[in-house]
Design a protein around this motif. Structure first.
Motif, mmCIF file in Angstrom:
data_model
loop_
_atom_site.group_PDB
_atom_site.id
_atom_site.type_symbol
_atom_site.label_atom_id
_atom_site.label_comp_id
_atom_site.label_asym_id
_atom_site.label_seq_id
_atom_site.Cartn_x
_atom_site.Cartn_y
_atom_site.Cartn_z
ATOM 1 N N SER A 1 -4.387 -16.350 -17.224
ATOM 2 C CA SER A 1 -3.881 -17.131 -18.356
ATOM 3 C C SER A 1 -3.434 -18.518 -17.920
ATOM 4 C CB SER A 1 -2.712 -16.387 -19.012
ATOM 5 O OG SER A 1 -3.130 -15.136 -19.512
ATOM 6 N N PRO B 1 -6.488 -21.775 -19.731
ATOM 7 C CA PRO B 1 -5.717 -21.777 -20.988
ATOM 8 C C PRO B 1 -6.566 -21.968 -22.235
ATOM 9 C CG PRO B 1 -5.539 -23.912 -19.923
ATOM 10 C CD PRO B 1 -6.343 -23.036 -18.989
ATOM 11 N N ALA C 1 1.298 -20.616 -17.951
ATOM 12 C CA ALA C 1 0.239 -20.414 -18.941
ATOM 13 C C ALA C 1 0.661 -20.967 -20.302
ATOM 14 C CB ALA C 1 -0.083 -18.920 -19.047
ATOM 15 N N ARG D 1 0.440 -24.801 -20.162
ATOM 16 C CA ARG D 1 -0.929 -25.322 -20.148
ATOM 17 C C ARG D 1 -1.615 -25.121 -21.493
ATOM 18 N NH1 ARG D 1 -4.873 -24.386 -15.576
ATOM 19 N NH2 ARG D 1 -5.565 -26.349 -16.491
ATOM 20 N N ARG D 2 -1.327 -24.003 -22.162
ATOM 21 C CA ARG D 2 -1.907 -23.818 -23.500
ATOM 22 C C ARG D 2 -1.320 -24.819 -24.488
ATOM 23 N NH1 ARG D 2 -2.275 -17.305 -24.754
ATOM 24 N NH2 ARG D 2 -3.310 -16.684 -22.819
ATOM 25 N N ARG E 1 -6.849 -23.603 -27.803
ATOM 26 C CA ARG E 1 -6.013 -22.636 -27.104
ATOM 27 C C ARG E 1 -6.583 -21.221 -27.201
ATOM 28 N NH1 ARG E 1 -0.575 -24.846 -30.055
ATOM 29 N NH2 ARG E 1 -0.606 -26.959 -29.146
#
Length: 224
Positions: free
Chosen positions: A66, A70, A126, A129-130, A138
């Motif tokens: 994850s 991302p 994670a 970054r998403r 995403r």
């Protein structure tokens, strides 16, 4: 970008973006597993095994995947799941190897703490970054898409009859292997029960027994 602007961007990514649902479910599962480990009457139950197995065999790898991927289109769903299992099998032994060189050793509580910290911080990365990606980019797990992905990889209604039979056998073999692994871990074979007794000679070896004994003299023997 100035330091203040960068700090505002990081703050917005962490606190103004909704925490992903899959990471929330994973953290909830991790919390339940930690709780069950320390509840005495659940120590030898199957509930502990059911909750602990994903923590060791899936969540560490899923957390790392994850954090690394991302976006929705980075890798497909089956690759994400397969990498999660494979990386978990690699991450947990490495954490145990590191603990082996510490005063804590490879014990349940230190291993659980280290694995949990790894999962927690990887999920934070994670989430960040998403949040930096566009909303439509995403990664979001969807159960219908998961089922569709499995059906795409293992088509049971399309293709030739031979292909359908082979796909069904392969899918059944995978499910059987997973179920067997869970059963073996949850219901381990009881070990042998026996009593051990031995006599050692003067050098604490199974040798050098006295073959002649004189009354009044001492002959050291060791019983175990």
């Amino acid at each position: 970008m100035t330091d203040d602007r960068r700090a505002e961007t990081i703050y917005a990514a962490f606190f103004e973006t909704e925490f992903p649902s899959d990471l929330t479910i994973a953290l909830a599962w991790l919390g339940l597993a930690i709780l069950v480990v320390f509840i005495p009457f659940l120590e030898q139950s199957a509930v502990r095994v059911i909750l602990a197995l994903p923590v060791l065999l899936f969540l560490p790898g899923y957390a790392l995947v994850s954090a690394l991927f991302p976006k929705e289109g980075d890798i497909d769903l089956l690759e994400r799941l397969a990498l999660s299992v494979g990386l978990s099998i690699a991450i947990v032994p490495l954490i145990g190897l590191g603990l082996n060189y510490t005063p804590y050793g490879i014990r349940l509580v230190p291993l659980l703490i280290c694995v949990s910290l790894f999962i927690f911080f990887a999920f934070l990365i994670a989430h960040y970054r998403r949040a930096r990606c566009l909303p439509e980019e995403r990664f979001r797990p969807r159960f219908r898409r998961m089922i569709a992905g499995v059906q795409k990889e293992f088509p049971l209604k399309t293709g030739s009859r031979t292909d359908r039979i082979l796909n069904a056998v392969l899918l059944l073999a995978i499910l059987t292997a997973v179920a067997t692994t869970v059963f073996v871990i949850a219901v381990p074979k009881p070990g042998e029960h026996f009593t051990e007794f031995y006599i050692l000679g003067a050098n604490r070896m199974a040798a050098d027994y006295p073959d002649q004994v004189t009354p009044g003299e001492d002959y050291p023997l060791y019983l175990g």
